[in-house]
Structures are given as structure tokens and as C-alpha cells.
Scaffold this active site. Sequence first.
Site, short mmCIF file in Angstrom:
data_model
loop_
_atom_site.label_atom_id
_atom_site.label_comp_id
_atom_site.label_asym_id
_atom_site.label_seq_id
_atom_site.Cartn_x
_atom_site.Cartn_y
_atom_site.Cartn_z
N SER A 38 -6.34 31.19 20.62
CA SER A 38 -7.21 32.25 20.11
C SER A 38 -8.52 32.32 20.88
CB SER A 38 -7.49 32.08 18.61
OG SER A 38 -8.01 33.25 18.05
N LYS A 47 -6.49 40.42 18.78
CA LYS A 47 -5.92 39.88 20.02
C LYS A 47 -4.42 40.15 20.12
CE LYS A 47 -9.45 36.34 20.17
NZ LYS A 47 -9.86 35.09 19.53
N SER A 101 -9.72 37.95 14.86
CA SER A 101 -8.88 37.62 16.01
C SER A 101 -7.49 38.23 15.97
CB SER A 101 -8.76 36.10 16.16
OG SER A 101 -9.95 35.56 16.71
#
Length: 389
Positions: free
Chosen positions: A121, A59, A56
Site C-alpha cells: 500500500s 489504489k 488507499s
Amino acid sequence: MRKALLLAVSAAALTLPAIAAAPPFDTPAPVAYLKDLSSGAILYAKDADRRIPPASMAKMMTTHLAFHLIKKGEIKLDQMCQVRPETWQQWHGPQAGSTMFLSPGEQVSVQNLLHGIVTLSGNDASVVLAECIAGTEPAFAALMNQEAKRLGMTNSNFGNSNGWPDEGVTYTTARDLARLAEATIEETPDLYKAFYQQESFTWGKTMGSGQAITQGNRNPLLGKVQGADGLKTGHTEEAGYGFTGSALQNGRRLVMVVAGLTSFNQRIDESVKFMNWGFRAWKGQPLLKRNEKIGTAQVQLGDESEVGLVAPRDIAVTLPAGLMTGNMRVKVVYNGPVKAPIQAGQHIADLVVETGDTQPQVMPLVAEKAVGEAGFFGRLWAGLTGLFA
């Protein structure tokens, strides 16, 4: 030609450690990196150029790209994005990882999607925002790679917007992640501040009771390290537990990356320990004030033969804490002569500081004023002098 000038800076600036040994540090993280943005000093690097799956932490690029487009006026925070049923179908339920709990057909603002990405997230939020901006997620990934190239992230590639495992298409390094964090903080500071330090966000409702769902920010530094205000955790079975974080204390901003840790709690412990070491084991020593002149650079085909070099901001050198005073080596490096025209404030040189066995610290220097192109006779004279030199 790369030119280097050794400089005799002020006596006050020279009262610094002669032998600056890097303070010892150890971490079980297979990959770790720590940079002081205030000086450009690399305080720690452990396998920082190894290609890793970012999970993640990818991101961060999705968010950075959105911030960049908002700054340029190409998208707006209040712009509405629709959750495609196909996207919802793919990115809901336990098999889809972290989620913002979006609903099919729902209209959600760019602002709320960014909260869903940064604080929660949300894999679903990342894909919905990518589709809203670029039409499709692959098209958005192409934009991510263009931005990575602009930032000098030379060892990174993005195949999707959320870091979901994709058989090795998406990869990065700790050094590149730190560069991405630095760009977000410095290029879009207001948006960084508005989104990255929020402790929780509420979106979606539980099935049955319809109770609002509030989720906390997973940033392991928030509430544990003074001045912590970003950035992003990541976890998959393939990547392990990782984190890119930043904190600001007494004018010093540090960016850290750890990757490949084995548990949620280990990520918390190692992240806090790493950032605290960066602030406690190292100190900032003021070197130059903003707009202070430190030297000159030769100019080619300009209406002046040289231009002053000044600090674009207050510049400090980062040194191990608690050492006796002595001397250091300072030099200005630039590709010269610098070809005119030159704009005032243009980055045309670097200040390089060397202190003992620590890595050289590189900080930008800019042109003190604008220099125009030479007229016809000036160019003619420059050509003749170059011919007979």
C-alpha cells in the site's frame, strides 16, 4: 424498445425456492456491499451509494489502470521508472503514511512498483508509477477518471493516485468499488492472480544496519477465508477503516466492500464475518451451461430476422441456503429489435431471475452467431413493412 420475454426454462432449472427470503445479516460498518459475481446477485447493500473517501482503496484504480495498459502493450512489467527526488521528499517519513521505502533517484520496475502498491500500500509507489505512466500525477488522475467512466463508476472521482485526503476531490461508493474490483478480476485475471494474493514483499533497507525491509499484506481475509485472493484495504482519519475484498469457493466468486469501521481489528473481524456469511448463507444453483440457448432476439435490417441468445459462460442463480424447492420467474430483456450487424458472442440481452423478496439477478446473454446486414432489397422490404405496420 425494451423487450421482455418470460421463459419456461427446463424443469430442472425450475426446482428452486418459490419464496426466497434474504438471510438476515447485520454489521456495524456504516457502508457495506456484497455481490456474487457468478450470478450478478446483490447479497447485501447498506448505504452502498453513499459517497465516501476511499483512502488507499483508490489504489485499486491505479493498479487496474496499470494492468489495463500492460494488457494493451502500452507499458511493460520490466519497464523502469525513476523516483524523482521531489516525489521522494513528499512521500517518505511518518507523515507520508504507508510506504514502499523507495530512495531518491532509484530505478524501479513497473512490476516492483505494483507489488509495492498492492502488497505494501505504498503511497510513494503509487505516485512514482503514476508519474512514470502519465508524466504527472494530475495527468494520471485524468486517466483514472476516464477509466472510471468506461467502467460505469458513475459516482466516483479521483484527484490523485493513492487516495490521500484532498478536501473531497477524491470520492467513490461501495457499489463503484465493487464494480472496479469486478473489472480487474474479469478483464485482467492473470495479472490479478499474480499480484493480489502475495502475502508479503521485501523492498528497501533500514537506516544504519541496512537490513532488508519485509512488510506483510494487510488484506484481512488472507489466511482466514478459504479462496481469498484480493483486494485492498484503506484507512485515514477521515475515512475510517475500509476494505474491498474477494474470494472464490466452489466456482462462486464474491466481492465485498466495508467502509467507515473504527479500528484495525474491527475491520478484520467484520470482513471475515461478512465474507463467510456470503458463502454459508447463500448457495449457487446451476441454471444454464456455457453456449446453451435460452431464446431468440428479433433483428432489425439483418440478413436474418432473429438470432439465438446463449449463455457466454456457465450461469447460476444465487439463493438462500437450505430452502424447499418450488418455482422462480425468469425473463430475457433486451433493447430490440437488435440492429444488424451483430457479432457472434456480442452482449445483446440480459437474463433476469426473480426469486421471492431477493433482488433480481441480471446475467448477460450473447448472440449465438453473427448476423450480417440485409442487402438492398432486404432493407427496402423492411422499410415497406415498417411503413404499413
